[in-house]
Motif scaffolding. Structure first.
Motif, short mmCIF file in Angstrom:
data_model
loop_
_atom_site.label_atom_id
_atom_site.label_comp_id
_atom_site.label_asym_id
_atom_site.label_seq_id
_atom_site.Cartn_x
_atom_site.Cartn_y
_atom_site.Cartn_z
N SER A 29 -19.74 -21.39 13.10
CA SER A 29 -18.41 -21.60 13.24
C SER A 29 -17.82 -20.41 12.55
CB SER A 29 -17.90 -22.87 12.52
OG SER A 29 -16.69 -23.00 12.46
N ARG A 30 -18.16 -19.80 11.33
CA ARG A 30 -17.44 -18.76 10.80
C ARG A 30 -17.72 -17.56 11.59
NH1 ARG A 30 -19.23 -19.91 4.49
NH2 ARG A 30 -17.47 -21.84 4.16
N GLN A 31 -18.83 -17.19 12.27
CA GLN A 31 -19.12 -16.40 13.06
C GLN A 31 -17.99 -16.20 14.23
OE1 GLN A 31 -20.88 -13.71 12.02
NE2 GLN A 31 -20.13 -12.45 13.76
N ALA A 32 -17.88 -17.44 14.86
CA ALA A 32 -17.06 -17.42 15.99
C ALA A 32 -15.51 -17.34 15.54
CB ALA A 32 -17.31 -18.88 16.36
N PHE A 33 -15.19 -17.62 14.53
CA PHE A 33 -13.80 -17.42 13.99
C PHE A 33 -13.58 -15.98 13.82
CE2 PHE A 33 -10.84 -16.80 10.64
CZ PHE A 33 -9.67 -17.52 11.15
N ILE A 34 -14.53 -15.29 13.25
CA ILE A 34 -14.29 -13.75 13.12
C ILE A 34 -14.38 -13.02 14.30
CG2 ILE A 34 -15.84 -11.95 12.04
CD1 ILE A 34 -16.69 -13.61 9.85
N ASP A 35 -15.39 -13.52 15.33
CA ASP A 35 -15.19 -12.86 16.67
C ASP A 35 -13.83 -13.21 17.40
OD1 ASP A 35 -17.86 -12.01 16.19
OD2 ASP A 35 -18.78 -13.76 17.42
N GLN A 36 -13.33 -14.36 17.17
CA GLN A 36 -12.02 -14.49 17.75
C GLN A 36 -10.78 -13.68 17.26
OE1 GLN A 36 -10.10 -18.24 16.55
NE2 GLN A 36 -8.83 -18.19 18.29
N GLN A 37 -10.81 -13.48 15.68
CA GLN A 37 -9.80 -12.85 15.07
C GLN A 37 -9.94 -11.31 15.71
OE1 GLN A 37 -7.10 -13.89 13.39
NE2 GLN A 37 -8.23 -16.01 13.92
N GLN A 38 -11.26 -10.68 15.86
CA GLN A 38 -11.44 -9.47 16.00
C GLN A 38 -10.76 -9.31 17.61
OE1 GLN A 38 -15.73 -8.83 15.58
NE2 GLN A 38 -15.29 -8.10 13.32
N ALA A 39 -11.02 -10.37 18.46
CA ALA A 39 -10.73 -10.05 20.02
C ALA A 39 -9.16 -10.35 19.73
CB ALA A 39 -11.13 -11.30 20.65
N LEU A 40 -8.54 -10.93 19.01
CA LEU A 40 -7.15 -11.25 19.01
C LEU A 40 -6.42 -9.81 18.52
CD1 LEU A 40 -6.49 -14.73 17.67
CD2 LEU A 40 -5.99 -13.69 19.94
N SER A 41 -7.17 -9.15 17.73
CA SER A 41 -6.71 -7.86 16.86
C SER A 41 -6.76 -6.76 17.98
CB SER A 41 -7.49 -7.58 15.82
OG SER A 41 -7.25 -6.24 15.54
N GLN A 42 -8.13 -7.11 18.84
CA GLN A 42 -7.90 -5.79 19.86
C GLN A 42 -7.16 -6.08 21.02
OE1 GLN A 42 -11.64 -5.99 21.72
NE2 GLN A 42 -11.68 -3.98 23.00
N ARG A 43 -6.55 -7.40 21.50
CA ARG A 43 -5.70 -7.64 22.35
C ARG A 43 -4.43 -7.08 21.69
NH1 ARG A 43 -3.17 -13.38 22.21
NH2 ARG A 43 -2.43 -12.20 20.22
N ASP A 44 -3.88 -6.85 20.44
CA ASP A 44 -2.86 -6.58 19.92
C ASP A 44 -2.64 -5.20 20.25
OD1 ASP A 44 -2.11 -9.34 19.50
OD2 ASP A 44 -2.59 -9.23 17.26
N VAL A 45 -3.86 -4.48 19.79
CA VAL A 45 -3.94 -2.85 19.98
C VAL A 45 -3.78 -2.77 21.40
CG1 VAL A 45 -5.59 -0.95 19.71
CG2 VAL A 45 -5.23 -2.52 17.88
#
Length: 94
Positions: A29-45
């Protein structure tokens, strides 16, 4: 007595296996959350880069810049008014 001992061992094993399962699920669950946050950050960039590219495109495509480049790079000039021929809408009809 032996049956109680086996039951206790079986229950302890079950509890231990359950605890390991909970820890593994929490880690996933934590790993999925980290992956989601990285994807959102990349989306913003990428959204920021896309906006900057759209602004750059609109800047390069302005009428004044196109005319300037036509004059400087292609040595084009605005024709004199006596050399401009306006064709009416009827002349194109068949």
């Amino acid at each position: 007595m032996v049956a109680r001992g086996l039951l206790a061992v079986a229950l302890a094993t079950g509890v231990f296996a359950s605890a390991v399962g909970v820890v593994a699920a929490k880690h996933e669950s934590r790993q999925a959350f980290i992956d989601q946050q990285q994807a959102l950050s990349q989306r913003d960039v990428l959204n920021l880069e896309w906006t900057q590219l759209q602004i750059e495109q609109s800047t390069w495509a302005t009428q004044g810049r196109v005319e300037e480049q036509a004059r400087e790079r292609l040595d084009m000039i605005q024709p004199d008014s006596d050399r401009i021929v306006v064709i009416g809408g009827r002349s194109w009809a068949r």
